[in-house]
Design an enzyme around this catalytic site. Sequence first.
Site, mmCIF file in Angstrom:
data_model
loop_
_atom_site.group_PDB
_atom_site.id
_atom_site.type_symbol
_atom_site.label_atom_id
_atom_site.label_comp_id
_atom_site.label_asym_id
_atom_site.label_seq_id
_atom_site.Cartn_x
_atom_site.Cartn_y
_atom_site.Cartn_z
ATOM 1 N N ASP A 218 54.322 32.760 28.548
ATOM 2 C CA ASP A 218 53.427 31.961 27.770
ATOM 3 C C ASP A 218 52.064 31.974 26.770
ATOM 4 O OD1 ASP A 218 51.279 29.750 28.914
ATOM 5 O OD2 ASP A 218 49.977 31.795 30.511
ATOM 6 N N SER A 219 51.745 30.933 26.755
ATOM 7 C CA SER A 219 50.694 31.103 25.494
ATOM 8 C C SER A 219 50.101 32.212 26.374
ATOM 9 C CB SER A 219 49.737 29.666 25.589
ATOM 10 O OG SER A 219 49.205 29.605 26.861
ATOM 11 N N CYS B 88 55.177 28.082 31.375
ATOM 12 C CA CYS B 88 54.057 27.054 30.257
ATOM 13 C C CYS B 88 54.263 25.959 30.168
ATOM 14 C CB CYS B 88 53.829 27.268 28.880
ATOM 15 S SG CYS B 88 52.325 27.349 27.785
ATOM 16 N N GLU C 152 39.939 31.293 33.343
ATOM 17 C CA GLU C 152 39.823 33.037 32.335
ATOM 18 C C GLU C 152 38.171 33.650 32.275
ATOM 19 O OE1 GLU C 152 41.806 32.089 28.660
ATOM 20 O OE2 GLU C 152 43.533 32.087 29.834
ATOM 21 N N CYS D 99 49.733 23.363 34.702
ATOM 22 C CA CYS D 99 49.394 24.582 34.821
ATOM 23 C C CYS D 99 49.044 25.632 34.981
ATOM 24 C CB CYS D 99 48.297 24.007 33.524
ATOM 25 S SG CYS D 99 47.468 25.736 33.288
ATOM 26 N N HIS E 74 47.591 28.068 34.817
ATOM 27 C CA HIS E 74 46.519 29.080 36.038
ATOM 28 C C HIS E 74 46.217 27.824 36.689
ATOM 29 C CE1 HIS E 74 45.587 30.350 31.251
ATOM 30 N NE2 HIS E 74 45.191 30.867 31.539
#
Length: 266
Positions: A10-11, A73, A153, A185, A187
Amino acid sequence: MRNSPIGIFDSGIGGLTVAHALKEKLPNESIIYFGDTEHLPYGEKSDEAIQNFSKNIAEFLERKNCKAIVIACNSASSVAFDIVKKTVKNIPVFNVIDPVVREVANKCNSCKIGVIGTKATIQSGVYTKKIQKICSTAKVSAMATPLLVPMIEEGFVNEEISHKIIANYLSNKSLANIDSLILACTHYPLIYNEINNFYGGKVQLIDSADIVANFIFLQLEKMNLISKNKNPKYQFYVSNYTKSFAKSAKFFFQEEIEIEEVNIWN
Ligand code: DGL
């Protein structure tokens, strides 16, 4: 080969939500995770940059003898899936988009599907194209929600400020009257409940982590690649280590993990 690890990238650390779902579904699999924290956020980068990073990471995971690669991702899955497949020709590559699209589009009949994700994911148009290829009567409304990644985050989850940001995005006219919403996404599983509360449970939320884990389980089973290892190993790498990533990683993977920095770009 069966007991070789699954490589996941993932990023950053958002893909740990997929790694966690995979660990639950496939408890005997060893996992090597790579988070490209040096280049995060991918969602704001050009397609070429994301493709270049993804290619390098796939080569790293191949050198680590991974038996399969999971692009955990959405931004990289949107624009770099083909490049990764070309890079690692001999091992299966999975993205986080196709399993979700199949799940949603196969059940849909003239329904209205919302998609939220990063700018890279939404600008690629990949969800709309893939859903309408399976269900031509589906209406797809895709909207970039770039503030959600930094918000999560920074730990703004289940707070007044996150409720407001989520409500502001989801009140957009383009998402009116949707039947389901794809959380496109890695997240977003962390704000699943807040989004669900916004809709009062009336819109079906599609969270990719479990769908992707189930899909990978079935594919590995077909390929006879399921591990029976009783002591699987988990290794977590990032391209740039910070204490704050290490702290947030626990939040995403739902358990304490050790993260190591590695330079794969030379
Ligand atoms: N992992 C990215 C995704 O799922 C979100 C974070 C980023 O923009 O790098 O699209």
